[in-house]
Design a protein around this motif. Structure first.
Motif, PDB file in Angstrom:
ATOM      1  N   ASN A 271       0.830  -1.212   0.000  1.00  6.92           N
ATOM      2  CA  ASN A 271       0.000   0.000   0.000  1.00  6.92           C
ATOM      3  C   ASN A 271       0.864   1.260   0.000  1.00  6.92           C
ATOM      4  O   ASN A 271       0.545   2.238  -0.692  1.00  6.92           O
ATOM      5  CB  ASN A 271      -0.934   0.004   1.211  1.00  6.92           C
ATOM      6  N   ILE A 272       1.942   1.250   0.766  1.00  5.04           N
ATOM      7  CA  ILE A 272       2.842   2.407   0.789  1.00  5.04           C
ATOM      8  C   ILE A 272       3.513   2.578  -0.569  1.00  5.04           C
ATOM      9  O   ILE A 272       3.636   3.699  -1.088  1.00  5.04           O
ATOM     10  CB  ILE A 272       3.891   2.262   1.908  1.00  5.04           C
ATOM     11  N   TYR A 273       3.941   1.467  -1.155  1.00  2.00           N
ATOM     12  CA  TYR A 273       4.578   1.557  -2.473  1.00  2.00           C
ATOM     13  C   TYR A 273       3.612   2.159  -3.495  1.00  2.00           C
ATOM     14  O   TYR A 273       3.975   3.076  -4.246  1.00  2.00           O
ATOM     15  CB  TYR A 273       5.046   0.181  -2.945  1.00  2.00           C
ATOM     16  N   LYS A 274       2.395   1.659  -3.522  1.00  2.00           N
ATOM     17  CA  LYS A 274       1.413   2.159  -4.481  1.00  2.00           C
ATOM     18  C   LYS A 274       1.144   3.647  -4.300  1.00  2.00           C
ATOM     19  O   LYS A 274       0.941   4.382  -5.270  1.00  2.00           O
ATOM     20  CB  LYS A 274       0.102   1.374  -4.338  1.00  2.00           C
ATOM     21  N   ALA A 275       1.146   4.099  -3.040  1.00  2.00           N
ATOM     22  CA  ALA A 275       0.846   5.501  -2.751  1.00  2.00           C
ATOM     23  C   ALA A 275       1.955   6.444  -3.227  1.00  2.00           C
ATOM     24  O   ALA A 275       1.699   7.630  -3.470  1.00  2.00           O
ATOM     25  CB  ALA A 275       0.616   5.681  -1.258  1.00  2.00           C
ATOM     26  N   HIS A 276       3.189   5.927  -3.363  1.00  2.00           N
ATOM     27  CA  HIS A 276       4.318   6.788  -3.718  1.00  2.00           C
ATOM     28  C   HIS A 276       4.913   6.502  -5.098  1.00  2.00           C
ATOM     29  O   HIS A 276       5.738   7.287  -5.574  1.00  2.00           O
ATOM     30  CB  HIS A 276       5.420   6.648  -2.666  1.00  2.00           C
ATOM     31  N   LYS A 310       9.255  -7.392 -14.441  1.00  2.00           N
ATOM     32  CA  LYS A 310       8.552  -6.413 -13.619  1.00  2.00           C
ATOM     33  C   LYS A 310       9.519  -5.303 -13.234  1.00  2.00           C
ATOM     34  O   LYS A 310      10.665  -5.560 -12.870  1.00  2.00           O
ATOM     35  CB  LYS A 310       7.981  -7.070 -12.363  1.00  2.00           C
ATOM     36  N   LYS A 311       9.050  -4.065 -13.326  1.00  2.00           N
ATOM     37  CA  LYS A 311       9.870  -2.916 -12.977  1.00  2.00           C
ATOM     38  C   LYS A 311       9.211  -2.114 -11.857  1.00  2.00           C
ATOM     39  O   LYS A 311       7.983  -1.989 -11.822  1.00  2.00           O
ATOM     40  CB  LYS A 311      10.100  -2.039 -14.203  1.00  2.00           C
ATOM     41  N   LEU A 312      10.039  -1.573 -10.968  1.00  2.00           N
ATOM     42  CA  LEU A 312       9.536  -0.832  -9.820  1.00  2.00           C
ATOM     43  C   LEU A 312      10.250   0.515  -9.712  1.00  2.00           C
ATOM     44  O   LEU A 312      11.384   0.675 -10.178  1.00  2.00           O
ATOM     45  CB  LEU A 312       9.747  -1.629  -8.530  1.00  2.00           C
ATOM     46  N   ASP A 313       9.578   1.448  -9.070  1.00  2.00           N
ATOM     47  CA  ASP A 313      10.116   2.788  -8.851  1.00  2.00           C
ATOM     48  C   ASP A 313      11.022   2.758  -7.620  1.00  2.00           C
ATOM     49  O   ASP A 313      10.564   2.509  -6.505  1.00  2.00           O
ATOM     50  CB  ASP A 313       8.944   3.762  -8.654  1.00  2.00           C
ATOM     51  N   LYS A 314      12.323   3.024  -7.814  1.00  2.00           N
ATOM     52  CA  LYS A 314      13.275   2.945  -6.702  1.00  2.00           C
ATOM     53  C   LYS A 314      12.962   3.955  -5.598  1.00  2.00           C
ATOM     54  O   LYS A 314      13.160   3.669  -4.415  1.00  2.00           O
ATOM     55  CB  LYS A 314      14.701   3.182  -7.220  1.00  2.00           C
ATOM     56  N   ALA A 315      12.490   5.131  -5.972  1.00  2.00           N
ATOM     57  CA  ALA A 315      12.185   6.147  -4.968  1.00  2.00           C
ATOM     58  C   ALA A 315      11.062   5.674  -4.050  1.00  2.00           C
ATOM     59  O   ALA A 315      11.129   5.841  -2.830  1.00  2.00           O
ATOM     60  CB  ALA A 315      11.797   7.459  -5.648  1.00  2.00           C
ATOM     61  N   ALA A 316      10.035   5.062  -4.628  1.00  2.00           N
ATOM     62  CA  ALA A 316       8.921   4.543  -3.825  1.00  2.00           C
ATOM     63  C   ALA A 316       9.370   3.351  -2.999  1.00  2.00           C
ATOM     64  O   ALA A 316       8.903   3.152  -1.873  1.00  2.00           O
ATOM     65  CB  ALA A 316       7.767   4.146  -4.741  1.00  2.00           C
ATOM     66  N   MET A 317      10.286   2.552  -3.527  1.00  2.00           N
ATOM     67  CA  MET A 317      10.819   1.411  -2.783  1.00  2.00           C
ATOM     68  C   MET A 317      11.589   1.877  -1.557  1.00  2.00           C
ATOM     69  O   MET A 317      11.519   1.260  -0.498  1.00  2.00           O
ATOM     70  CB  MET A 317      11.731   0.575  -3.688  1.00  2.00           C
ATOM     71  N   LEU A 318      12.316   2.993  -1.691  1.00  2.00           N
ATOM     72  CA  LEU A 318      13.063   3.534  -0.556  1.00  2.00           C
ATOM     73  C   LEU A 318      12.115   3.997   0.546  1.00  2.00           C
ATOM     74  O   LEU A 318      12.351   3.735   1.728  1.00  2.00           O
ATOM     75  CB  LEU A 318      13.933   4.699  -1.008  1.00  2.00           C
ATOM     76  N   VAL A 319      11.036   4.669   0.160  1.00  2.00           N
ATOM     77  CA  VAL A 319      10.039   5.117   1.136  1.00  2.00           C
ATOM     78  C   VAL A 319       9.464   3.913   1.867  1.00  2.00           C
ATOM     79  O   VAL A 319       9.328   3.908   3.099  1.00  2.00           O
ATOM     80  CB  VAL A 319       8.910   5.900   0.434  1.00  2.00           C
ATOM     81  N   CYS A 320       9.146   2.870   1.113  1.00  2.00           N
ATOM     82  CA  CYS A 320       8.594   1.643   1.674  1.00  2.00           C
ATOM     83  C   CYS A 320       9.595   0.984   2.624  1.00  2.00           C
ATOM     84  O   CYS A 320       9.239   0.529   3.717  1.00  2.00           O
ATOM     85  CB  CYS A 320       8.249   0.706   0.523  1.00  2.00           C
ATOM     86  N   SER A 321      10.861   0.974   2.224  1.00  2.00           N
ATOM     87  CA  SER A 321      11.913   0.369   3.041  1.00  2.00           C
ATOM     88  C   SER A 321      12.069   1.090   4.374  1.00  2.00           C
ATOM     89  O   SER A 321      12.220   0.465   5.424  1.00  2.00           O
ATOM     90  CB  SER A 321      13.238   0.403   2.265  1.00  2.00           C
ATOM     91  N   LYS A 322      12.017   2.407   4.348  1.00  2.00           N
ATOM     92  CA  LYS A 322      12.130   3.204   5.574  1.00  2.00           C
ATOM     93  C   LYS A 322      10.975   2.900   6.532  1.00  2.00           C
ATOM     94  O   LYS A 322      11.163   2.790   7.744  1.00  2.00           O
ATOM     95  CB  LYS A 322      12.146   4.690   5.236  1.00  2.00           C
ATOM     96  N   ALA A 323       9.777   2.763   5.982  1.00  2.00           N
ATOM     97  CA  ALA A 323       8.601   2.494   6.812  1.00  2.00           C
ATOM     98  C   ALA A 323       8.694   1.135   7.488  1.00  2.00           C
ATOM     99  O   ALA A 323       8.253   0.957   8.620  1.00  2.00           O
ATOM    100  CB  ALA A 323       7.339   2.578   5.964  1.00  2.00           C
ATOM    101  N   LEU A 324       9.292   0.162   6.798  1.00  2.00           N
ATOM    102  CA  LEU A 324       9.386  -1.200   7.319  1.00  2.00           C
ATOM    103  C   LEU A 324      10.562  -1.402   8.269  1.00  2.00           C
ATOM    104  O   LEU A 324      10.621  -2.393   8.996  1.00  2.00           O
ATOM    105  CB  LEU A 324       9.504  -2.195   6.163  1.00  2.00           C
ATOM    106  N   GLY A 325      11.531  -0.492   8.221  1.00  2.00           N
ATOM    107  CA  GLY A 325      12.703  -0.651   9.073  1.00  2.00           C
ATOM    108  C   GLY A 325      13.814  -1.410   8.399  1.00  2.00           C
ATOM    109  O   GLY A 325      14.624  -2.057   9.060  1.00  2.00           O
ATOM    110  N   HIS A 326      13.866  -1.336   7.054  1.00  2.00           N
ATOM    111  CA  HIS A 326      14.956  -1.951   6.293  1.00  2.00           C
ATOM    112  C   HIS A 326      15.787  -0.848   5.654  1.00  2.00           C
ATOM    113  O   HIS A 326      15.319   0.278   5.488  1.00  2.00           O
ATOM    114  CB  HIS A 326      14.408  -2.875   5.204  1.00  2.00           C
ATOM    115  N   ASN A 327      16.996  -1.203   5.246  1.00  2.00           N
ATOM    116  CA  ASN A 327      17.861  -0.226   4.579  1.00  2.00           C
ATOM    117  C   ASN A 327      18.148  -0.584   3.128  1.00  2.00           C
ATOM    118  O   ASN A 327      18.852   0.151   2.444  1.00  2.00           O
ATOM    119  CB  ASN A 327      19.188  -0.086   5.343  1.00  2.00           C
ATOM    120  N   ARG A 328      17.620  -1.712   2.666  1.00  2.00           N
ATOM    121  CA  ARG A 328      17.909  -2.155   1.294  1.00  2.00           C
ATOM    122  C   ARG A 328      16.604  -2.300   0.526  1.00  2.00           C
ATOM    123  O   ARG A 328      15.682  -2.994   0.967  1.00  2.00           O
ATOM    124  CB  ARG A 328      18.640  -3.492   1.320  1.00  2.00           C
ATOM    125  N   ILE A 329      16.547  -1.677  -0.654  1.00  2.00           N
ATOM    126  CA  ILE A 329      15.312  -1.733  -1.438  1.00  2.00           C
ATOM    127  C   ILE A 329      15.080  -3.105  -2.047  1.00  2.00           C
ATOM    128  O   ILE A 329      13.940  -3.470  -2.317  1.00  2.00           O
ATOM    129  CB  ILE A 329      15.303  -0.647  -2.539  1.00  2.00           C
TER     130      ILE A 329
END
Length: 340
Positions: A271-276, A310-329
């Motif tokens: 949900n966070i990824y989709k939002a960003h 499948k391709k993903l937006d790295k910027a949105a992945m970083l936001v998602c990673s921060k929310a989850l408590g990870h440092n690697r996308i």
């Protein structure tokens, strides 16, 4: 007369225990240890220590059963790879084998770059069974009776241990964050304590989000603190529970052992990824390859293996990673973002 060397009076269990305990470096900087070359001799997280000790005991039991003449860790070392291969033969997952190889590597001070290090099977996304389909444990878990817990998990993305440790007072509004951020930013850089610097970085991470409320995780993975945004249609219910819990008391007195926490975190992450996330076609071709001289999108993550194409937006992945408590996308791509 007693033994001259008391070390040999200790059994393998005690020797291994003392060795791992001596490596505990909770709260120390892993980055600094990597820089000075001492990282392989230290364990920086209590959870990691628990995992390593758990699997080291399995190895010790194997040695005691099959090689009772081995009474020292040094003597048992030559059977390390043999035991790991037996674990592969038992059909254990690649994730478990990787963990056990790391545990023994830490015990004996060796790493993947060293000769003789066991090369575990590669981990493949298609082999993941956790949180996919129905499991026996699901029969003992009522979604209706745990409705509020499920909604809370999907709206905060907390791990099981983080849920258990969440307390009343661990809710921060955007206004509170802004005020604390201004106060800490006013402290000159050369006068900030390490604690203030870390806290400031945590507060600044919230600028990635638009949400008004965040839950404070005081001791996440690796002992890291973070602020996770409260998201989704059940935001009001989550905030109400947090505010109604007296300061210092547990928000959740009991987290059902059969609750599929990882699956709820995946919903949160997606949900966070989709939002960003931006549309892939809208992300600019901002770099030129030195090999092909073709322009490419440096902010696009190309998935591999069974997710190839499948391709993903790295910027949105970083936001998602921060929310989850990870440092690697890549962790987010491989383990959390689903159904896209």
């Amino acid at each position: 007369m007693g033994r001259k060397n008391k070390a040999y009076a200790k059994d393998l269990h005690q020797q291994a225990y003392e060795k791992l305990v001596s490596m505990q470096a909770f709260g120390e900087s892993k980055r600094a240890a990597v820089a000075d070359g001492t990282a392989k001799y230290k364990i920086f997280s209590f959870n990691t220590y628990q995992d390593y000790w758990k699997h080291t005991k399995y190895f010790i039991e194997y040695i005691k059963e099959n090689y009772p003449e081995c009474t020292t860790l040094k003597a048992a070392k030559r059977h390390m790879n043999e035991w790991l291969q037996s674990r592969v033969a038992q059909g254990l997952s690649a994730w478990t084998i990787q963990l056990e190889a790391k545990a023994l590597g830490k015990l004996y001070g060796i790493g993947p770059e060293d000769e003789g290090y066991f090369v575990p099977p590669k981990r493949r996304r298609e082999d993941i069974t956790r949180s996919r389909g129905d499991r026996v444990r699901d029969k003992h878990f009522s979604e209706a009776n745990n409705d509020e817990l499920i909604k809370f998990c999907k709206g905060t993305g907390l791990r099981r241990g983080e849920l258990s440790e969440l307390r009343g007072g661990d809710l921060m509004s955007r206004k509170q964050i802004t005020q604390e951020l201004a106060r800490l930013s006013a402290v000159p850089m050369d006068e900030r304590t390490p604690q203030q610097a870390r806290r400031l970085a945590v507060l600044k991470d919230t600028e990635l989000f638009q949400e008004e409320y965040f839950v404070l995780v005081r001791n996440g993975k690796g002992g890291r603190e973070r602020l996770s945004p409260v998201v989704g249609k059940n935001t009001s219910q989550i905030i109400e529970r947090m505010k109604n819990t007296p300061r210092g008391e547990r928000v959740w007195q009991h987290v059902h052992q059969s609750a599929d926490i990882h699956a709820y975190r995946a919903v949160y992450a997606t949900n966070i990824y989709k939002a960003h996330a931006r549309k892939i076609e809208d992300i600019p071709y901002d770099r030129v390859s030195k090999k092909t001289n073709r322009r490419y999108q440096s902010q696009v993550y190309a998935c591999r293996k069974d997710e190839a194409g499948k391709k993903l937006d790295k910027a949105a992945m970083l936001v998602c990673s921060k929310a989850l408590g990870h440092n690697r996308i890549d962790v987010v791509a491989n383990n959390y973002i689903r159904g896209l």
